[in-house]
Design an enzyme around this catalytic site. Structure first.
Site, short mmCIF file in Angstrom:
data_model
loop_
_atom_site.label_atom_id
_atom_site.label_comp_id
_atom_site.label_asym_id
_atom_site.label_seq_id
_atom_site.Cartn_x
_atom_site.Cartn_y
_atom_site.Cartn_z
N TYR A 1 0.72 -1.25 0.10
CA TYR A 1 -0.11 0.00 -0.02
C TYR A 1 0.78 1.20 0.05
CZ TYR A 1 -3.69 -3.30 1.32
OH TYR A 1 -4.50 -4.39 1.20
N ALA B 1 -11.67 -4.07 2.29
CA ALA B 1 -12.23 -5.32 2.23
C ALA B 1 -13.55 -5.35 2.07
CB ALA B 1 -11.79 -5.89 3.58
#
Length: 150
Positions: free
Chosen positions: A23, A82
């Site tokens: 990330y 998610a």
């Protein structure tokens, strides 16, 4: 000057420290600055929100829908985290509130675990930016403005 809402889902508050190889090292605060600068350069303001709670994100999408109808908000750039892979409720909120959404993912979710390959958000999204790092938020803002010709 209309507002673009930038919504971030679960664990994105950990940007900069969570799996930086995946990330990056930019923090959520860094991303928010990038978004504000990108929107301002296109004549818009940005309002940023992050939540680890699905219901809060649904409420924000509903709010965006009301504010779009009032002419206050242009649309939403959304990294659902998610929840991308699990939330029919977020899909339904986007469709029900009639919110133009650009779905953003920092990593290339299609090059990762198989469970990340499916998105419940994509069928409701006006566009998708995947795998471009945090620059994907800027691309999402640009794409939203271009798509809506605002």
């Amino acid at each position: 000057m209309s507002t673009i809402m930038v919504l971030n889902g679960p664990n994105l508050n950990l940007l900069g420290t969570r799996e930086p190889a995946t990330y990056g090292y930019e923090t959520l605060a860094d991303v928010e600055v990038m978004c504000r600068e990108a929107a301002l350069s296109l004549g818009h303001e940005v309002e940023c929100h992050q939540s680890n709670h699905e219901g809060v994100l649904i409420d924000l999408i509903h709010e965006a829908g009301r504010r779009i109808k009032a002419g206050e908000v242009l649309g939403v750039v959304f990294n659902p985290g998610a929840y991308t892979h699990t939330s029919v409720a977020l899909h339904d909120a986007i469709k029900g509130a009639e919110v133009p959404v650009i779905e953003v993912h920092i990593s290339n979710v299609h090059a990762r675990e198989a469970f990340r390959h499916h998105s419940y958000i994509s069928p409701a999204a006006a566009g998708i930016v995947v795998g471009m790092g945090v620059q994907g938020y800027v691309l999402g803002i640009q794409g939203l403005v271009h798509k809506l010709k605002a």
